[in-house]
Design a protein around this motif. Structure first.
Motif, PDB file in Angstrom:
ATOM      1  N   PRO A  49       0.826  -1.198   0.000  1.00 35.24           N
ATOM      2  CA  PRO A  49       0.000   0.000   0.000  1.00 35.24           C
ATOM      3  C   PRO A  49       0.860   1.248   0.000  1.00 35.24           C
ATOM      4  O   PRO A  49       1.951   1.212   0.575  1.00 35.24           O
ATOM      5  CB  PRO A  49      -0.806  -0.122   1.304  1.00 35.24           C
ATOM      6  CG  PRO A  49      -0.037  -1.054   2.174  1.00 35.24           C
ATOM      7  CD  PRO A  49       0.747  -1.947   1.244  1.00 35.24           C
ATOM      8  N   PRO A  50       0.429   2.341  -0.619  1.00 33.93           N
ATOM      9  CA  PRO A  50      -0.872   2.474  -1.291  1.00 33.93           C
ATOM     10  C   PRO A  50      -0.858   2.047  -2.761  1.00 33.93           C
ATOM     11  O   PRO A  50      -1.885   2.168  -3.410  1.00 33.93           O
ATOM     12  CB  PRO A  50      -1.129   3.977  -1.189  1.00 33.93           C
ATOM     13  CG  PRO A  50       0.229   4.579  -1.225  1.00 33.93           C
ATOM     14  CD  PRO A  50       1.136   3.616  -0.545  1.00 33.93           C
TER      15      PRO A  50
ATOM     16  N   PHE B  93      -2.835  -3.301  -2.718  1.00 35.30           N
ATOM     17  CA  PHE B  93      -3.029  -4.102  -1.507  1.00 35.30           C
ATOM     18  C   PHE B  93      -4.344  -4.849  -1.631  1.00 35.30           C
ATOM     19  O   PHE B  93      -5.124  -4.601  -2.551  1.00 35.30           O
ATOM     20  CB  PHE B  93      -3.012  -3.217  -0.253  1.00 35.30           C
ATOM     21  CG  PHE B  93      -4.004  -2.098  -0.243  1.00 35.30           C
ATOM     22  CD1 PHE B  93      -5.268  -2.285   0.303  1.00 35.30           C
ATOM     23  CD2 PHE B  93      -3.685  -0.848  -0.784  1.00 35.30           C
ATOM     24  CE1 PHE B  93      -6.191  -1.252   0.314  1.00 35.30           C
ATOM     25  CE2 PHE B  93      -4.609   0.194  -0.770  1.00 35.30           C
ATOM     26  CZ  PHE B  93      -5.866  -0.011  -0.227  1.00 35.30           C
TER      27      PHE B  93
ATOM     28  N   ASP C 103       3.170   6.046   4.835  1.00 36.57           N
ATOM     29  CA  ASP C 103       2.016   5.548   5.585  1.00 36.57           C
ATOM     30  C   ASP C 103       2.429   4.976   6.922  1.00 36.57           C
ATOM     31  O   ASP C 103       1.845   5.273   7.960  1.00 36.57           O
ATOM     32  CB  ASP C 103       1.387   4.385   4.800  1.00 36.57           C
ATOM     33  CG  ASP C 103       0.201   4.850   4.000  1.00 36.57           C
ATOM     34  OD1 ASP C 103       0.069   6.080   3.848  1.00 36.57           O
ATOM     35  OD2 ASP C 103      -0.573   3.993   3.542  1.00 36.57           O
TER      36      ASP C 103
ATOM     37  N   TRP D  19      -4.250   9.204  -4.121  1.00 29.60           N
ATOM     38  CA  TRP D  19      -3.717   8.064  -3.373  1.00 29.60           C
ATOM     39  C   TRP D  19      -2.455   8.392  -2.594  1.00 29.60           C
ATOM     40  O   TRP D  19      -2.073   7.651  -1.696  1.00 29.60           O
ATOM     41  CB  TRP D  19      -3.440   6.889  -4.315  1.00 29.60           C
ATOM     42  CG  TRP D  19      -4.688   6.176  -4.706  1.00 29.60           C
ATOM     43  CD1 TRP D  19      -5.418   6.359  -5.856  1.00 29.60           C
ATOM     44  CD2 TRP D  19      -5.390   5.200  -3.935  1.00 29.60           C
ATOM     45  NE1 TRP D  19      -6.515   5.545  -5.842  1.00 29.60           N
ATOM     46  CE2 TRP D  19      -6.532   4.820  -4.681  1.00 29.60           C
ATOM     47  CE3 TRP D  19      -5.175   4.612  -2.688  1.00 29.60           C
ATOM     48  CZ2 TRP D  19      -7.445   3.869  -4.219  1.00 29.60           C
ATOM     49  CZ3 TRP D  19      -6.089   3.665  -2.233  1.00 29.60           C
ATOM     50  CH2 TRP D  19      -7.208   3.308  -2.996  1.00 29.60           C
TER      51      TRP D  19
END
Lengths: 292, 281, 241
Positions: C32-33, C36, C176, C233
């Motif tokens: 991710p992103p 996934f 993330d 995203w």
């Protein structure tokens, strides 16, 4: 479920209910079925291959005899994991190679172009236009064949030994009754051998159960795949964020396998008691005394 | 750029131990490269098997005695140990053990910062040379323990009576009579266990334990080459051949030990080794 | 799908009604992103949305498959799927084996991440990287000790457990993780430019498929929809395509 519509608001018990029923979680549950299906489908194929292998080793026709011996010994001298990595790729390329030769005889370009393995579209297995489930079934079938080849060799050995263990006297009696060698084999030797084969076969079944996590290496989405996928740490990009839970997921797998082997052992003890009923073996004799 | 095969052996012969050329061959991979590196990885397989069998042998004797003991405080843990390690796949055991080993320092053993050595030791558990060896030791102890237990139960009564007649008792009786008989009876099955333990070492770097500095076992390099060359028809047959050779070596070695164990037994009664998958994992 | 030309000829024979060819999109599903597996068990992420859009423009009928990262190129080559759309940087080494479309994501710098307070030395210590990534070969040829893990998740877990001192990976993927670690994990040192941009991998023999995907990417770049998708995203990342 309706209450699961907005997972970020859930807490405690409800969070768990919703988490454990997500689509992904359900795929994990379904993958237990994949493992059971592999076991159920492989077992008969293994028996057939094992029977063929045992027959080959008994054969008086030398090349066949050698083939049987090479097959059973080679498989046992090499770790099963190497077969599992090699057989599916080799089979896939082999099948496509043959189909290419048959279906597209006019294509003159070589199949191996550098690193590419190029066959014509009609020779692809499965066809590129096939729906996803066909691809999955095909991959599963390759895995099944790899399992069958490995465990067939073990079964061949067990059955070969069992055939030799049938008491000579039984066969001689049958011959004295005027049975042909063929009749002796199919009517006396084969029915009698199962009792001798059972310990080996039950052991083989246990091994088969314990080999199923290797399905993961063959690219089949089995319980190991989903346990890894679900257990991994999830950031808030996911609906149900959580830290690394793989140890718990693998704990579940461990319990599953322990239950499987424990249950199988119980079943085999029962079958063995049934089969040895009235047999001229120690178990059978003890049984007869108890019932008499 | 291309090396002679001798140079390849010099650069990569001990690569699996981190000695020699740092970078693995990436392009122009020769047959020699594959033979040498996969052979180099075999050092690890042999290391794992030798240590697991050497240590597991002694633990297995204790486990077998425990299971045969009339005292439930001894037999229950022995039975549970055998059940868990024989009843579950080694693959899962590796995964789980690795996850648990990784968790250990987090749980807080390294809070006692006074003992720096202990902290370092828990770190080692996550490395294959220690962590995987421990799993293999426990695993083979369970399988061998069951084999020894079976053999223990079939030690001939006559042997025991003879020991009693000589006035032997306790540890002396065990050391001189029971144990050698048990070994003699268990040896054919134990040979199979040794073979399959050796095969099982191929799983180490495939399930859980990561490769450090690209130092791995034979299968690690075999699959490295299969991925780099996109051709499974070279590296897998090579590793298969290596394993067949090692299997033959084990059979020879254990056969020699079997003859020693049986040298006092009349020819007709000698236990013969039969290559059977009796206790594979 | 090995050869679109032949495929088209056979399709004409076979169904006639099937206007779009089936293209199997291969991805990893664990990065991710970029890509996934979402909670419904489907492939999700930037590349899923991008791939579906590209297929629509190129009039291809696409299905999604996942494959482990370390065997993702061999399985493309042997025809298990037709494209790799998995955050794969275009590199010379890979380009010798497969072909790439033009980039659909600009070169993303790699960066080290370590436990907070570990210091800058970690780059020379034990560095975790995903097997067969550009980062793994970068660390292998730097002075540090590389430890290879099968998945991106594993590399992060190794840093958390103290098994590795740091992890080297794409900044976008690490962002993330760092943001959500509550200060446990931090970026260390400067960005490092390793690979080229991210492109779709195709077999070298699939020239027609490559051309059609290239045209579709051109169109998305021209109408600004690709930049919008990246912004969506990657936390508002600005890209000038």
């Amino acid at each position: 479920m309706e209450m699961c519509a907005d997972p970020s608001t859930l807490e405690g018990f409800n969070w768990w209910i919703c988490y454990l029923t997500t689509g992904k979680q359900q795929m994990f549950y379904a993958s237990f079925g994949t493992v059971l299906a592999l076991l159920a489908l492989t077992a008969p194929v293994v028996l057939v291959l094992g029977f063929a292998g045992a027959m080959a080793r008994r054969s008086r026709f030398l090349p066949l005899n050698w083939l049987g011996a090479i097959y059973t010994n080679a498989v046992r001298g090499i770790p099963d994991i190497i077969f599992f990595l090699f057989v599916p790729i080799a089979m896939d390329q082999g099948i496509e190679y043959l189909r290419h030769k048959i279906k597209c005889p006019d294509v003159t370009e070589p199949i191996r172009q550098g690193n590419d393995f190029v066959v014509c579209a009609a020779a692809k297995m499965p066809l590129g236009t096939s729906p996803q489930w066909v691809h999955e079934v095909y991959g599963f079938t390759l895995a099944l064949v790899a399992f069958a080849i490995v465990f067939g060799a073990f079964a061949a050995n067990t059955l070969y030994g069992a055939m030799k263990a049938v008491p000579r006297a039984q066969l001689e009696t049958a011959e004295a009754y005027g049975m042909t060698p063929r009749q002796v084999f199919w009517r006396i030797e084969v029915p009698q051998m199962w009792v001798y084969a059972l310990p080996g076969l039950s052991n083989l079944w246990m091994i088969l159960i314990k080999a199923t996590p290797l399905l993961f290496l063959l690219g089949v989405e089995d319980i190991v795949y989903w346990a890894k996928e679900l257990g991994g740490a999830k950031t808030s990009r996911f609906d149900y964020p959580h830290p690394d839970w793989r140890v718990y997921y693998f704990g579940v797998l461990l319990i599953f396998y322990l239950l499987m082997t424990w249950g199988s052992e119980k079943v085999f003890t029962r079958i063995s008691r049934r089969l040895s009923h009235g047999q001229a073996t120690l178990g059978g004799a003890a049984d007869a005394q108890v019932t008499a | 750029m291309s090396m002679t095969c001798i140079e390849t052996i010099q650069s990569y012969g001990l690569r699996s131990l981190g000695i020699g050329e740092r970078l693995l061959p990436k392009t122009d991979i020769t047959l020699c490269d594959q033979f040498v590196l996969i052979g180099s990885g075999l050092i690890w397989n042999i290391y794992f098997a030798v240590f697991a069998l050497a240590v597991g042998f002694w633990i297995a004797t204790l486990v077998a005695l425990g299971k045969a003991s009339p005292n439930p405080l001894l037999s229950a843990p022995a039975k549970a140990f055998i059940f868990v390690f024989r009843g579950s796949p080694l693959f899962i055991q590796f995964f789980l053990a690795y996850e648990i080993f990784v968790l250990i320092p987090k749980v807080g053993i390294d809070i006692n910062l006074g003992f720096t050595t202990i902290t370092a030791e828990t770190r080692w558990l996550t490395k294959a040379w220690l962590g995987a060896t421990i799993v293999l030791i426990l695993n083979t102890s369970a399988y061998t323990g069951e084999i020894f237990y079976g053999a223990l139960r079939s030690v001939p009564k006559g042997d025991m009576e003879a020991a009693d007649a000589f006035g032997m008792s306790g540890f002396r009786k065990f050391r001189r009579i029971i144990w050698p008989s048990m070994l003699r009876l268990a040896w054919p099955s134990y040979t199979n266990e040794a073979i399959f333990m050796f095969h099982a070492t191929a799983l180490v770097f495939f399930s859980g334990f990561p490769a450090w500095r690209q130092s791995g076992d034979a299968l690690y390099y075999a699959s490295y080459f299969a991925d780099k060359t996109f051709n499974p028809f070279v590296s897998y047959p090579i590793i298969a051949a290596y394993f067949v050779l090692c299997t033959l070596a084990i059979i020879t070695l254990f056969g020699w030990a079997n003859r020693r164990l049986n040298r006092h037994i009349p020819v007709a009664e000698k236990a013969k080794f039969r290559f059977k998958p009796q206790f594979i994992r | 799908m090995k050869k679109l030309v032949i495929a088209a000829a056979f399709a004409a024979f076979a169904a006639g009604a099937a206007s779009a060819e089936t293209v199997r999109m291969g991805t990893e599903g664990a990065y991710p992103p970029y890509n996934f597996i979402n909670d419904n068990g489907e492939v999700d992420g930037f590349e899923r949305e991008l791939g579906d859009r590209l297929c629509e423009i190129a009039e291809l009928d696409c299905t999604w498959v996942t494959n482990d990262w370390d065997s993702i190129i061999p399985n493309l080559v042997s025809g298990n799927y037709d494209t790799i759309i998995a955050g794969m940087s275009i590199t010379d080494e890979r380009d010798q084996v497969i072909d790439f479309t033009q980039e659909y994501f600009p070169p993303d710098p790699s960066v080290y991440v370590a436990l907070a307070g570990a210091g800058d030395d970690v780059m020379n210590g034990v560095v975790a990287a995903q097997t067969a990534t550009i980062q793994a070969s970068y660390v292998a040829s730097s002075g540090a000790t590389v430890v290879e893990y099968a998945t991106f998740d594993d590399t992060i877990a190794a840093v958390r457990s103290g098994e590795a001192d740091a992890v080297l990976a794409d900044r976008a993927a690490l962002a993330d993780v760092v943001a959500e670690s509550g200060g446990e994990l931090v970026f260390v040192g400067d960005d490092i430019a390793i690979g080229g941009g991210v492109g779709i991998g195709v077999r070298e023999s699939d020239t027609e498929l490559k051309a059609r995907l290239n045209a579709a990417i051109d169109q998305m770049k021209a109408d600004g929809s690709l930049s919008a998708l990246i912004a969506k995203w990657f936390d508002g990342k600005v890209v000038n395509y």
